[in-house]
Motif scaffolding. Structure first.
Motif, short mmCIF file in Angstrom:
data_model
loop_
_atom_site.label_atom_id
_atom_site.label_comp_id
_atom_site.label_asym_id
_atom_site.label_seq_id
_atom_site.Cartn_x
_atom_site.Cartn_y
_atom_site.Cartn_z
N SER A 1 7.52 -5.81 6.09
CA SER A 1 6.28 -5.08 6.38
C SER A 1 5.31 -5.07 5.19
CB SER A 1 6.59 -3.65 6.81
OG SER A 1 7.27 -2.96 5.79
N THR B 1 4.27 1.58 7.60
CA THR B 1 2.82 1.37 7.63
C THR B 1 2.13 2.34 8.59
OG1 THR B 1 3.05 -0.36 9.31
CG2 THR B 1 3.02 -1.07 7.02
N LYS C 1 -1.25 2.05 11.00
CA LYS C 1 -2.19 1.00 10.59
C LYS C 1 -2.21 -0.17 11.56
CE LYS C 1 -3.41 -2.17 6.92
NZ LYS C 1 -3.04 -2.77 5.64
#
Ligand code: ATP
Ligand code: MG
Ligand code: MG
Length: 574
Positions: free
Chosen positions: A97, A199, A202
């Motif tokens: 990621s 994340t 996002k």
């Protein structure tokens, strides 16, 4: 003994290096953080870290976290812990990621060079395009004909939330005429509305394994990307993508998976065992998760030795658990101290000699500290004291109420040797509990006049007042009755062995245990000694004549809990 680096010199891995003799070797171990590692992963760890180590290179731990739906923090932590426990150290800890921005840019680049398109077909349509699973002619959908500009707009729309899951995905434009299904325009990105562990919100689009793996390998400068044989066909798409984007190209090669018969390794199945309370959790000593094997007391060095002995080839192997246990036994035989432990204690009250004054001090032996070697075969590991006492405890199984010519242990009128004691004892009488019918006490004489060697020597433990400890001992047998629990009618839950855990609540262990515990991991315990931080399970010993044991994590200062790691011999002690 086996050279721990043996496997990395021969056969498959030697060929891998010959094909690409590139140094420094950089490998990676890429688990998906969606579960606990199992024994099969130990092989993957040994192969990747071991191969790099052998060539003086390094190995990264890469969390392959591109599937936000199944990731949890505990898995991230447990994975690293197990790698370190096995004695390996990642050069870097990376996350797929971390590359989401870079991967996204590469996806746009792939679109720009005409090698990817946004597709809106359903699963059924895609199946049909791929020949319907029946070898019918393959064809591309109309989306493959879209312009670069259109694909870019659509891909950005995917990114910006215009589409729901399943409504759009990015496909690589590979070669549908190729006989290899891994070239049939695989998915590169899909829409997922789940927030990602790292994340957050996002992203609404996530790259697939086929898009991510080869690129992350490339970003990390992996020289040899070693994976299991189910990825053989994927090698072509792996090479295709890196090549199409003109990035650095690692080399992928595939080795055989390790499976163990007589158990289940699948996450879904273990979860069922955990949820139904059949086991004590994911780290139950009867499971073949690495946290379970660790808790059971199997030393990391034994796991590596086992993997080593099997070697690395391109064939998948199904190994009998017995073979694993045999490797563990062999390892423990060389590496752990010996102590006297009695699973089911019965007191033996000693008299000096028949008719003697019972106040006599057993010829000076009473209260005397006997110096006992931790390992008679290895004097270097030293000795410890055990105090002899007027009342000692022996195992119920070592006494019979009636003498029998084929029974060479204690019985009325019969003598038996006591380990490390100069004289044998002879049983004189015994008492029984009228209700349970169980023997409650044995009276015996210490035969100080007898110096001849006895046929049998049994273990004994003095009372807790002399420093002995009471312990709960958990003896483990296979969790399943059959070798193929998965094939059992009604499913693997119908195959549970009711005797997979037998508890001895009142076992006794001699005072040497405290010293073993104080010393921490025994010097020979490979891996752990290097790390210098053993958990409770690194307190291991051979209970003479009984089995190999380790301290369980349920132990406290007041209560000792022991796990049986393995029996002394195959199939003994069920
Ligand atoms: P599982 O579904 O059993 O967890 P997986 O292949 O999904 O297996 P990952 O977490 O993705 O497991 O695996 C990390 C690495 O470990 C991969 O490179 C994989 O090939 C390897 N691996 C997994 N299981 C085995 C096994 N039984 N023997 C050897 N290597 C394995
Ligand atoms: Mg996987
Ligand atoms: Mg997995």
């Amino acid at each position: 003994t086996i050279d721990p680096q043996h496997m990395f010199k021969v056969g498959f891995l030697e060929d891998v290096f010959k094909i690409r003799p590139m140094k420094p070797v950089r490998t990676r171990f890429p688990p998906e953080p969606n579960g606990f590692l199992h024994i099969g992963h130990a092989k993957a760890i040994a192969v990747n870290f071991g191969f790099a180590k052998f060539h003086g290179g390094s190995c990264n731990l890469r969390y392959d976290d591109t599937n936000p739906e199944s990731e949890e923090q505990v898995y991230f932590d447990a994975i690293l812990e197990m790698i370190q426990w096995l004695g390996f150290h990642p050069r870097e800890i990376t996350y797929s990621s971390d590359n989401f921005d870079r991967l996204y840019a590469h996806a746009e680049q792939l679109i720009e060079c005409g090698k990817a398109y946004v597709c809106h077909c359903s699963d059924a349509q895609i199946k049909d395009q791929r020949g319907g699973g029946e070898g019918r002619p393959r064809y591309r959908c109309q989306h493959a004909e879209q312009t670069v500009a259109h694909n870019l707009t659509e891909f950005r729309a995917m990114r910006d939330g215009k589409y729901k899951p399943q409504q759009a995905f990015l496909r690589m434009k590979q070669d549908i005429t190729d006989g290899n299904p891994q070239m049939w325009d695989l998915a590169a990105y899909r829409v997922l509305e789940t927030p990602h562990f790292r994340t957050g919100n996002k992203w609404r689009i996530y790259p697939t394994y086929d898009f991510t793996h080869c690129l992350c390998d490339s970003y990390e400068g992996i020289t040899h990307s070693l994976c299991t044989t189910e990825f053989v066909l994927s090698r072509v798409s792996y090479e295709w993508l890196n090549h199409s984007l003109g990035v650095y190209e690692p080399m992928q090669r595939e080795y055989g998976r390790l499976s163990i018969s007589g158990t289940v390794l699948s996450k879904r199945k273990i979860l069922k065992l955990v949820e139904s309370g059949i086991v004590r959790g994911w780290n139950d000593p009867r499971l073949y998760t690495l946290i379970g094997i660790k808790r059971r007391g199997v030393p990391p060095g034994a796991i590596l030795e086992f993997v080593n002995e099997l070697g690395v080839t391109t064939t998948n192997s199904v190994i009998d658990i017995k073979r694993f246990e045999q490797a563990v036994r062999k390892y423990l035989e060389r590496t752990v101290p010996r102590l006297m432990l009695v699973l089911d204690p019965v007191p033996v009250v000693l008299e000096d000699a028949e008719g003697d004054d019972s106040s006599a001090d057993l010829g000076g032996l009473e209260g005397t500290a006997l110096s006992i070697p931790f390992n008679p075969k290895d004097p270097q590991v030293g000795v410890h004291d055990v105090k002899f006492a007027r009342t000692i405890y022996i195992d119920r199984a070592d006494f019979r109420e009636e003498a029998d010519p084929s029974f060479f242990r204690l019985a009325p009128g019969k003598s038996v040797g006591l380990l490390h004691v100069p004289y044998p004892i002879r049983a004189v009488s015994y008492t029984k509990d009228p209700e349970s019918g169980k023997v409650t006490q044995i009276r015996a004489v210490l035969e100080r006049g007898v110096a001849k060697k006895q046929k049998t020597y049994i273990q004994w433990v003095p009372p807790v007042e002399t420093g002995s400890r009471r312990a709960e001992v958990r003896v483990y047998n296979p969790l399943f009755k059959s070798d193929n629990p998965n094939d059992t009618e009604g499913g693997f839950l119908q195959d549970i062995n009711p005797e997979s855990e037998i508890i001895y609540p009142d076992a006794l262990i001699e005072s040497g245990f405290d010293e073993v515990r104080r010393r921490g991991p025994w010097p020979e315990a490979a891996g752990e000694s290097e790390l210098g931080k053993g958990g409770p399970e690194s307190v291991r010993f051979q209970g003479i004549r009984v089995a190999y044991f380790a301290q369980d994590s349920d132990s406290t200062d007041d209560k000792i809990v022991l796990n049986r790691i393995v029996a002394l011999k195959e199939d003994v002690g069920k």
